[in-house]
Design an enzyme around this catalytic site. Sequence first.
Site, PDB file in Angstrom:
ATOM      1  N   SER A   1      37.743  43.836  44.205  1.00 28.30           N
ATOM      2  CA  SER A   1      37.354  42.475  43.829  1.00 28.30           C
ATOM      3  C   SER A   1      38.207  41.511  44.634  1.00 28.30           C
ATOM      4  O   SER A   1      39.366  41.817  44.961  1.00 28.30           O
ATOM      5  CB  SER A   1      37.619  42.244  42.344  1.00 28.30           C
TER       6      SER A   1
ATOM      7  N   TYR B   1      43.434  43.079  35.427  1.00 30.85           N
ATOM      8  CA  TYR B   1      42.247  43.498  36.193  1.00 30.85           C
ATOM      9  C   TYR B   1      42.491  43.306  37.694  1.00 30.85           C
ATOM     10  O   TYR B   1      42.210  44.199  38.503  1.00 30.85           O
ATOM     11  CB  TYR B   1      41.047  42.674  35.726  1.00 30.85           C
TER      12      TYR B   1
HETATM   13  P1  NAP Z   1      29.010  45.408  34.531  1.00 31.82           P
HETATM   14  O1  NAP Z   1      27.742  44.669  34.722  1.00 31.82           O
HETATM   15  O2  NAP Z   1      29.914  45.024  33.411  1.00 31.82           O
HETATM   16  O3  NAP Z   1      28.656  46.976  34.406  1.00 31.82           O
HETATM   17  C1  NAP Z   1      29.695  47.881  34.235  1.00 31.82           C
HETATM   18  C2  NAP Z   1      29.172  49.284  34.369  1.00 31.82           C
HETATM   19  O4  NAP Z   1      30.280  50.199  34.266  1.00 31.82           O
HETATM   20  C3  NAP Z   1      28.205  49.678  33.277  1.00 31.82           C
HETATM   21  O5  NAP Z   1      27.285  50.593  33.825  1.00 31.82           O
HETATM   22  C4  NAP Z   1      29.100  50.375  32.265  1.00 31.82           C
HETATM   23  O6  NAP Z   1      28.415  51.321  31.438  1.00 31.82           O
HETATM   24  C5  NAP Z   1      30.044  51.094  33.190  1.00 31.82           C
HETATM   25  N1  NAP Z   1      31.323  51.440  32.591  1.00 31.82           N
HETATM   26  C6  NAP Z   1      32.215  50.641  31.987  1.00 31.82           C
HETATM   27  N2  NAP Z   1      33.292  51.338  31.587  1.00 31.82           N
HETATM   28  C7  NAP Z   1      33.058  52.620  31.944  1.00 31.82           C
HETATM   29  C8  NAP Z   1      33.778  53.836  31.787  1.00 31.82           C
HETATM   30  N3  NAP Z   1      34.986  53.859  31.187  1.00 31.82           N
HETATM   31  N4  NAP Z   1      33.236  54.984  32.248  1.00 31.82           N
HETATM   32  C9  NAP Z   1      32.034  54.961  32.859  1.00 31.82           C
HETATM   33  N5  NAP Z   1      31.303  53.849  33.046  1.00 31.82           N
HETATM   34  C10 NAP Z   1      31.816  52.703  32.583  1.00 31.82           C
HETATM   35  O7  NAP Z   1      29.903  45.369  35.850  1.00 31.82           O
HETATM   36  P2  NAP Z   1      29.585  44.782  37.329  1.00 31.82           P
HETATM   37  O8  NAP Z   1      29.830  43.338  37.293  1.00 31.82           O
HETATM   38  O9  NAP Z   1      28.306  45.315  37.828  1.00 31.82           O
HETATM   39  O10 NAP Z   1      30.813  45.406  38.135  1.00 31.82           O
HETATM   40  C11 NAP Z   1      30.721  46.607  38.880  1.00 31.82           C
HETATM   41  C12 NAP Z   1      32.003  46.737  39.683  1.00 31.82           C
HETATM   42  O11 NAP Z   1      32.148  45.624  40.545  1.00 31.82           O
HETATM   43  C13 NAP Z   1      33.257  46.787  38.818  1.00 31.82           C
HETATM   44  O12 NAP Z   1      34.188  47.690  39.389  1.00 31.82           O
HETATM   45  C14 NAP Z   1      33.772  45.369  38.913  1.00 31.82           C
HETATM   46  O13 NAP Z   1      35.159  45.301  38.696  1.00 31.82           O
HETATM   47  C15 NAP Z   1      33.393  45.009  40.327  1.00 31.82           C
HETATM   48  N6  NAP Z   1      33.305  43.566  40.554  1.00 31.82           N
HETATM   49  C16 NAP Z   1      32.410  42.792  39.880  1.00 31.82           C
HETATM   50  C17 NAP Z   1      32.381  41.428  40.121  1.00 31.82           C
HETATM   51  C18 NAP Z   1      31.426  40.511  39.413  1.00 31.82           C
HETATM   52  O14 NAP Z   1      31.571  39.276  39.537  1.00 31.82           O
HETATM   53  N7  NAP Z   1      30.457  41.007  38.677  1.00 31.82           N
HETATM   54  C19 NAP Z   1      33.279  40.861  41.030  1.00 31.82           C
HETATM   55  C20 NAP Z   1      34.162  41.673  41.680  1.00 31.82           C
HETATM   56  C21 NAP Z   1      34.175  43.030  41.453  1.00 31.82           C
HETATM   57  P3  NAP Z   1      27.667  50.844  30.063  1.00 31.82           P
HETATM   58  O15 NAP Z   1      26.400  50.144  30.500  1.00 31.82           O
HETATM   59  O16 NAP Z   1      27.409  52.111  29.332  1.00 31.82           O
HETATM   60  O17 NAP Z   1      28.604  49.920  29.370  1.00 31.82           O
END
Ligand code: NAP
Length: 248
Positions: free
Chosen positions: A143, A157
């Site tokens: 991130s 985080y």
């Molecule tokens: P999200 O919409 O919150 O989705 C999270 C996903 O991870 C869901 O599929 C969730 O499963 C799964 N998950 C959570 N905890 C888990 C665990 N302990 N074991 C296995 N699966 C788990 O997240 P996102 O925004 O798409 O983010 C994806 C990645 O990109 C993350 O690493 C995040 O830090 C990174 N990121 C995101 C952003 C942003 O702005 N969105 C920015 C920078 C980086 P469930 O559906 O079952 O809960």
Amino acid sequence: MKKIILVTGGSRGIGAAVAQGAAEQGYAVCISYLHNQAAAEAVVATIRQNNGEAMAVQADVALEDDVVRLFRQVDATWGPLSALVNNAGVLARQARVDEMDSARIQRILATNVIGSFICAREAVRRMSTRHGGSGGAIVNLSSRASHLGAPGEYVDYAASKAAIDTLTIGLSKEVAAEGIRVNTVSPGVIYTDIHASGGEPQRVDRVKEAIPMKRGGYPQEVAKAVLWLLSADASYTTGATLDVAGGR
Ligand code: NAP
């Protein structure tokens, strides 16, 4: 040879977009999820409707036994994987460091850092020519917070994502001569559910004016970067970080 990919946390957001994009490129796609079985099954159903191959496995990446079981399930269904996306990641409610307890910080580090390490370990054991594998590619989701620090919101985080940056640097060097490329995609603020878990579902719209492009990003825009790094088009790229953040 069959292209097999594991996308952790593929039930929603960025992981779901990567899974769909990978299926369109002919990968057999395994997504893992934590709790949201319905969302995971919906991603699988969409891929299958488009004649792709997909499966969903419940596995908490923070639990080593779950990760081992997850990889064995992929082995048993399709054989050894050639691509891993360490996407599963969590954050907690916005807070200052002086308000955080140890349980919260441990949960963030266990999922984001240890989960990515253990998944990478299992992938290397299958992909590395040192272990009789035929190579592969890993993309870790970091991130922009790893450089910005996320003050007043989630420094824990941000620090976990700095560990991911370093995992990529070190692991990419360890396995570069063993047929495995390891890269990072570093998103900025992307429209997904993750911001709701921080207590501010509309966070992207609040902060978007500070982004050079003046908008938030979409999961598909991040997925395209992930898929490029996994592809043969990125054959000489390893240890790299690709920002998908609308500017620095
Ligand atoms: P999200 O919409 O919150 O989705 C999270 C996903 O991870 C869901 O599929 C969730 O499963 C799964 N998950 C959570 N905890 C888990 C665990 N302990 N074991 C296995 N699966 C788990 O997240 P996102 O925004 O798409 O983010 C994806 C990645 O990109 C993350 O690493 C995040 O830090 C990174 N990121 C995101 C952003 C942003 O702005 N969105 C920015 C920078 C980086 P469930 O559906 O079952 O809960």
